[in-house]
Write a protein that holds these residues in place. Structure first.
Motif, mmCIF file in Angstrom:
data_model
loop_
_atom_site.group_PDB
_atom_site.id
_atom_site.type_symbol
_atom_site.label_atom_id
_atom_site.label_comp_id
_atom_site.label_asym_id
_atom_site.label_seq_id
_atom_site.Cartn_x
_atom_site.Cartn_y
_atom_site.Cartn_z
ATOM 1 N N MET A 1 32.610 48.726 42.671
ATOM 2 C CA MET A 1 32.572 48.260 41.287
ATOM 3 C C MET A 1 32.250 46.770 41.238
ATOM 4 S SD MET A 1 35.517 48.562 38.373
ATOM 5 C CE MET A 1 35.233 47.939 36.716
ATOM 6 N N ARG A 2 31.276 46.411 40.429
ATOM 7 C CA ARG A 2 30.854 45.015 40.359
ATOM 8 C C ARG A 2 31.783 44.189 39.474
ATOM 9 N NH1 ARG A 2 26.294 42.850 42.189
ATOM 10 N NH2 ARG A 2 24.663 44.181 43.066
ATOM 11 N N GLN A 3 31.829 42.905 39.767
ATOM 12 C CA GLN A 3 32.544 41.979 38.907
ATOM 13 C C GLN A 3 31.867 41.915 37.553
ATOM 14 O OE1 GLN A 3 33.735 38.199 41.189
ATOM 15 N NE2 GLN A 3 32.017 39.009 42.361
ATOM 16 N N ASP A 4 32.643 41.634 36.543
ATOM 17 C CA ASP A 4 32.094 41.486 35.215
ATOM 18 C C ASP A 4 31.471 40.103 35.061
ATOM 19 O OD1 ASP A 4 32.430 40.733 32.131
ATOM 20 O OD2 ASP A 4 32.421 42.916 32.309
ATOM 21 N N VAL A 5 30.389 40.043 34.304
ATOM 22 C CA VAL A 5 29.690 38.784 34.112
ATOM 23 C C VAL A 5 30.603 37.726 33.503
ATOM 24 C CG1 VAL A 5 28.800 39.363 31.816
ATOM 25 C CG2 VAL A 5 27.527 37.779 33.280
ATOM 26 N N ILE A 6 31.573 38.146 32.709
ATOM 27 C CA ILE A 6 32.505 37.189 32.089
ATOM 28 C C ILE A 6 33.352 36.502 33.154
ATOM 29 C CG2 ILE A 6 34.487 36.967 30.544
ATOM 30 C CD1 ILE A 6 33.299 39.253 28.894
ATOM 31 N N ASP A 7 33.807 37.270 34.154
ATOM 32 C CA ASP A 7 34.597 36.680 35.236
ATOM 33 C C ASP A 7 33.767 35.708 36.066
ATOM 34 O OD1 ASP A 7 36.851 38.169 34.510
ATOM 35 O OD2 ASP A 7 36.205 39.883 35.718
ATOM 36 N N LEU A 8 32.524 36.051 36.308
ATOM 37 C CA LEU A 8 31.638 35.156 37.055
ATOM 38 C C LEU A 8 31.411 33.862 36.288
ATOM 39 C CD1 LEU A 8 29.150 37.914 38.175
ATOM 40 C CD2 LEU A 8 30.435 36.457 39.752
ATOM 41 N N ARG A 9 31.131 33.982 35.009
ATOM 42 C CA ARG A 9 30.909 32.786 34.198
ATOM 43 C C ARG A 9 32.166 31.928 34.150
ATOM 44 N NH1 ARG A 9 29.169 34.186 28.335
ATOM 45 N NH2 ARG A 9 31.296 34.971 28.305
ATOM 46 N N ARG A 10 33.321 32.564 34.057
ATOM 47 C CA ARG A 10 34.578 31.823 33.995
ATOM 48 C C ARG A 10 34.807 31.019 35.270
ATOM 49 N NH1 ARG A 10 37.921 35.913 33.046
ATOM 50 N NH2 ARG A 10 37.667 35.737 30.771
ATOM 51 N N PHE A 11 34.513 31.622 36.433
ATOM 52 C CA PHE A 11 34.708 30.892 37.684
ATOM 53 C C PHE A 11 33.786 29.682 37.770
ATOM 54 C CE2 PHE A 11 33.168 30.070 42.017
ATOM 55 C CZ PHE A 11 34.341 29.600 42.579
ATOM 56 N N TYR A 12 32.512 29.864 37.446
ATOM 57 C CA TYR A 12 31.561 28.759 37.588
ATOM 58 C C TYR A 12 31.724 27.689 36.511
ATOM 59 C CZ TYR A 12 29.298 30.896 41.534
ATOM 60 O OH TYR A 12 29.049 31.406 42.796
ATOM 61 N N ALA A 13 32.602 27.934 35.550
ATOM 62 C CA ALA A 13 32.939 26.903 34.575
ATOM 63 C C ALA A 13 34.095 26.031 35.059
ATOM 64 C CB ALA A 13 33.291 27.540 33.237
ATOM 65 N N THR A 14 34.771 26.435 36.135
ATOM 66 C CA THR A 14 35.884 25.653 36.672
ATOM 67 C C THR A 14 35.353 24.520 37.549
ATOM 68 O OG1 THR A 14 36.103 26.970 38.705
ATOM 69 C CG2 THR A 14 37.285 27.756 36.734
ATOM 70 N N PRO A 15 36.167 23.503 37.789
ATOM 71 C CA PRO A 15 35.728 22.417 38.681
ATOM 72 C C PRO A 15 35.338 22.918 40.071
ATOM 73 C CG PRO A 15 37.661 21.726 37.441
ATOM 74 C CD PRO A 15 37.469 23.184 37.149
ATOM 75 N N THR A 142 40.440 35.293 44.094
ATOM 76 C CA THR A 142 40.355 34.602 42.811
ATOM 77 C C THR A 142 38.976 34.003 42.578
ATOM 78 O OG1 THR A 142 41.222 32.571 43.812
ATOM 79 C CG2 THR A 142 42.816 34.065 42.782
ATOM 80 N N THR A 143 38.072 34.179 43.546
ATOM 81 C CA THR A 143 36.698 33.698 43.414
ATOM 82 C C THR A 143 35.739 34.873 43.557
ATOM 83 O OG1 THR A 143 36.062 33.326 45.731
ATOM 84 C CG2 THR A 143 37.502 31.673 44.699
ATOM 85 N N PRO A 144 34.499 34.753 43.108
ATOM 86 C CA PRO A 144 33.524 35.831 43.270
ATOM 87 C C PRO A 144 33.204 36.145 44.719
ATOM 88 C CG PRO A 144 32.785 34.243 41.625
ATOM 89 C CD PRO A 144 33.956 33.638 42.309
ATOM 90 N N PHE A 145 33.461 35.208 45.620
ATOM 91 C CA PHE A 145 33.124 35.418 47.020
ATOM 92 C C PHE A 145 34.159 36.280 47.745
ATOM 93 C CE2 PHE A 145 31.182 31.434 45.676
ATOM 94 C CZ PHE A 145 29.865 31.662 46.011
ATOM 95 N N GLY A 146 35.279 36.545 47.121
ATOM 96 C CA GLY A 146 36.301 37.392 47.712
ATOM 97 C C GLY A 146 36.214 38.830 47.257
ATOM 98 N N GLN A 147 35.084 39.217 46.675
ATOM 99 C CA GLN A 147 34.884 40.581 46.161
ATOM 100 C C GLN A 147 33.800 41.292 46.985
ATOM 101 O OE1 GLN A 147 37.075 41.200 43.705
ATOM 102 N NE2 GLN A 147 37.638 39.044 43.776
ATOM 103 N N GLY A 148 33.955 42.591 47.152
ATOM 104 C CA GLY A 148 32.924 43.373 47.834
ATOM 105 C C GLY A 148 32.862 43.085 49.327
#
Length: 240
Positions: A1-15, A142-148
């Motif tokens: 199952m892929r991450q949702d685009v909202i979660d990806l956008r939320r991470f890349y909005a963080t410092p 907690t980051t996109p890189f820890g998925q899949g």
């Protein structure tokens, strides 16, 4: 199952996400320099890679299971949902392709790369960024890189070769621990980590081009190992 685009956008909005994006863009610029006059395709969730690059035209294709967001924010939208096994583009349409968060959660990564090879111009180049198997970010859920799935260099080379792409070079990025409170020191970690602890990088980047020689049976193929430098180079030098 892929991450949702909202979660990806939320991470890349963080410092931390913004710092990670700067490190990755730096590797792309190091490899390719200016993209002026070139057509670029971004796959997966490529906004962190393409946002700071200037090309003749840039188009983004995001997998349907992930979702898509408008890009750029201002101006005509150039992002679309796509079937990763049937990209909606003509053959040889792009001189450069950037793939981020594209392979790790794909159900058919070889099909995705074969489609990438189809839309890549004969002299074009691909850079794919994936989570490194032994890196600090592979278990950072907690980051996109820890998925899949994550990849070793040899696994990624083999996958690219199976899809009809030839590995040309590789590099590493994201040596900083995946902690928000350390984002200010990301550049320092990047400099020290590349010299002192290369295996612990969070992201593996690999450049590839099209295989233009005659197709030979899979059983007869020899694995092509990429050079440990993510810079374009004549084939003769790569084979040396």
């Amino acid at each position: 199952m892929r991450q949702d685009v909202i979660d990806l956008r939320r991470f890349y909005a963080t410092p931390l996400g913004q710092a990670a994006a700067r490190m990755l863009v730096g590797k792309v610029v190091e490899a390719w320099g200016s993209l002026a006059g070139l057509d670029v395709l971004g796959l997966g969730y490529p906004m962190p890679l393409v946002a700071g690059l200037e090309a003749r035209a840039t188009v983004l294709a995001m997998p349907a299971a992930q979702g898509v967001e408008a890009w750029p924010v201002a101006g005509a939208n150039r992002a679309c949902l796509a079937d990763e096994a049937a990209l909606p583009f003509a053959n040889a349409a792009f001189e450069r392709v950037l793939a981020l968060h594209a392979l790790e959660e794909s159900d058919t990564p070889v099909d995705l790369l074969r489609e990438t090879a189809r839309v890549l111009a004969p002299s074009g180049r691909l850079i794919v960024a994936v989570t490194a198997r032994h890196g600090l970010w592979a278990d950072a859920e907690t980051t996109p890189f820890g998925q899949g799935r994550s990849f070793s260099r040899r696994q990624l080379e083999a996958l690219l070769s199976e899809a009809g792409l030839q590995p040309l070079g590789w590099n590493r990025a994201l040596y900083a621990p995946p902690l928000q409170r350390l984002h200010r020191w990301t550049a320092a970690f990047e400099s020290l980590g590349a010299r002192l602890a290369p295996p612990f990088a969070g992201v593996l980047l690999m450049e590839a081009g099209k295989q233009t020689f005659a197709v030979i049976p899979k059983a007869s193929r020899q694995r092509v190992r990429a050079m440990p430098v993510l810079r374009p180079a004549p084939f003769a030098r790569e084979a040396a």
